[in-house]
Design an enzyme around this catalytic site. Structure first.
Site, PDB file in Angstrom:
ATOM      1  N   HIS A  58       0.859  -1.179   0.000  1.00  0.00           N
ATOM      2  CA  HIS A  58       0.000   0.000   0.000  1.00  0.00           C
ATOM      3  C   HIS A  58       0.899   1.234   0.000  1.00  0.00           C
ATOM      4  CE1 HIS A  58      -2.820   3.000   1.650  1.00  0.00           C
ATOM      5  NE2 HIS A  58      -3.809   2.182   1.349  1.00  0.00           N
ATOM      6  N   ASP A 115       2.983  -4.036   8.048  1.00  0.00           N
ATOM      7  CA  ASP A 115       1.675  -3.405   7.890  1.00  0.00           C
ATOM      8  C   ASP A 115       0.618  -4.484   8.123  1.00  0.00           C
ATOM      9  OD1 ASP A 115      -0.736  -2.382   7.016  1.00  0.00           O
ATOM     10  OD2 ASP A 115      -0.023  -1.757   5.050  1.00  0.00           O
ATOM     11  N   GLN A 154      -4.602  -5.347   6.945  1.00  0.00           N
ATOM     12  CA  GLN A 154      -5.511  -6.325   6.358  1.00  0.00           C
ATOM     13  C   GLN A 154      -5.417  -7.695   7.025  1.00  0.00           C
ATOM     14  OE1 GLN A 154      -7.749  -5.426   4.209  1.00  0.00           O
ATOM     15  NE2 GLN A 154      -6.967  -3.392   3.721  1.00  0.00           N
ATOM     16  N   LYS A 186     -10.825  -0.877   9.747  1.00  0.00           N
ATOM     17  CA  LYS A 186     -10.912  -2.093   8.943  1.00  0.00           C
ATOM     18  C   LYS A 186     -11.254  -3.313   9.801  1.00  0.00           C
ATOM     19  CE  LYS A 186      -7.501  -0.240   5.688  1.00  0.00           C
ATOM     20  NZ  LYS A 186      -8.428   0.171   4.631  1.00  0.00           N
ATOM     21  N   CYS A 208      -4.589   2.333  -3.890  1.00  0.00           N
ATOM     22  CA  CYS A 208      -3.383   2.854  -3.235  1.00  0.00           C
ATOM     23  C   CYS A 208      -2.211   1.892  -3.407  1.00  0.00           C
ATOM     24  CB  CYS A 208      -3.634   3.148  -1.761  1.00  0.00           C
ATOM     25  SG  CYS A 208      -4.834   4.448  -1.471  1.00  0.00           S
TER      26      CYS A 208
END
Length: 414
Positions: A131, A208, A211, A234, A372
């Protein structure tokens, strides 16, 4: 991936759906089919009520007042830190910085950890599937320091070429970065293996986790990374919430990124002494009600259980993949061996934005665009894709409705 013909029998998805008010909406006269969960998840009633109750009954600033409301607000806010720390198995609550989300978390590491260490000739390693939030901050600090940003490649299946990533962990690399789960492809990266290789070379690793945390249990101690970033909206929580977990030794050595109230111990014009981590990195009034809601979101996840969530979502992923493969001229991007329920695709000869608009008229919400992730689009040679991203409150019936709508769109555009 779960076999598409095998449906979990113990997961009461209709009972769960009843907890999410927005799922009862109609859009353009059609029942809503919400398949944009990687963008933001819907919120259960318990999260909405937690935020509402905070403003109705406990609203005050944190850590600034000894009156009853101030104490209640502080207890709720710090209680959210405790829940988040337990949720990802952080060794200490004091290693968890509450932020507005992964973007702020990554920028904090970029400016507070990386920039003071970078010199001309140094580099930061990331990947092609990241991302922009895990690319642009590194470019900004690299430009200021004379360092460079390197990107490890992926293959056509959307899997990181791990041996190449490890090969690129050369002595010039001062920080390595990787997404736990791709927001475009759903690919699950082997973070533990990458962390082991980074540790051998004395390179800090940032992950990251935006997700990953909505779909699987995360244990930062078992992963072995140095930094782990989370986005609350999220994972059933309010927007403007998130966290950065970082090893204590890094937090103690890092200078503050923001200055102002709350992050200080004493201010004099001759100099300021800062609070201990995590408050050293939490200047100003935070999103108190948002974190109250995020704590409620964690409670909701734990009431359902990640084993049940994972089984249901993997079944849905297998089913939607199977159905999409039946459509002539449809290309799926990313078919890694291990995926979370995110699937990107295109119809031959059709524009992603046109498809998304027409699907919306059928009540189906999917994401169109570059997500993104410009470098990933460039790798696949397309300007944009459609992305259907699932959550545990989605159903097979919704997937069927999505496929029917997609076939109608295909007929209009072909």
């Amino acid at each position: 991936m779960t076999n598409a013909s095998t449906t979990p029998t113990v997961f009461d998805v209709q009972r769960i759906r009843a907890d999410f008010p927005l799922l009862t909406r109609s859009v353009h006269g059609k029942p809503l089919v919400y398949l944009d969960n990687a963008n933001t998840s819907q919120k259960p009633e318990s999260v909405i009520e937690a935020v509402n109750a905070h403003y109705r009954e406990h609203n005050a600033n944190v850590a600034r007042a000894v009156h009853q409301l101030g104490e209640e607000a502080t207890a709720a806010y710090e209680g959210a830190r405790d829940k988040l720390a337990r949720f990802i198995n952080a060794p200490s609550r004091n290693e968890l910085i509450l932020t507005s989300g992964t973007t702020q978390s990554v920028n904090l590491v970029a400016y507070s950890y990386a920039l003071p260490r970078l010199q001309p000739g140094d580099s930061i390693l990331t990947t092609v599937m990241e991302h922009h939030a895990n690319i642009v901050p590194w470019q900004l600090v690299a430009a200021r320091s004379g360092a460079t940003v390197k990107a490890a490649p992926i293959d056509e299946r959307g899997e990181l070429i791990v041996e190449k990533y490890i090969e690129m962990l050369t002595p010039d690399v001062k920080l390595a970065c990787v997404t736990h789960v791709s927001n475009v492809l759903g690919t699950v990266n082997p973070v533990r293996e990458i962390a082991r290789e980074c540790k051998k070379r004395g390179i800090a690793l940032l992950v990251d986790g935006s997700q990953a945390v909505p779909h699987r249990p995360v244990d930062v101690q078992a992963l072995g990374c140095d930094f782990y970033a989370i986005t609350g909206h999220k994972m059933l929580g309010p927007t403007g919430t998130g966290a950065l977990w970082a090893r204590r030794e890094h937090l103690e050595a890092m200078p503050p990124f923001f200055g102002g109230g709350e992050m200080i111990r004493e201010v004099r014009f001759s100099g300021t002494t800062f609070a201990a981590p995590p408050h050293k990195f939490e200047a100003g009034t935070p999103n108190i009600a948002g974190f109250v809601g995020l704590a409620a979101a964690i409670d909701y996840y734990e009431s359902v259980g990640f084993a049940a969530i994972h089984a249901w979502e993997q079944n849905l992923l297998a089913y939607v993949t199977e159905r999409l493969r039946e459509i002539p001229g449809l290309r799926i991007f990313g078919e890694a061996a291990e995926k979370e329920p995110v699937i990107s695709f295109l119809l031959e000869g059709a524009q992603a934005s046109d498809m998304a608009t027409l699907l919306d008229l059928q009540g189906v919400a999917v994401r169109s665009g570059h997500h993104c992730a410009h470098p990933l689009m460039q790798f696949y040679g397309v300007p944009a894709t459609l992305r259907a991203s699932l959550a545990f409150y989605n159903t097979r019936e919704e997937i069927d409705a999505f496929i029917v709508a997609l076939l109608k769109v295909r007929k209009l555009l072909m």
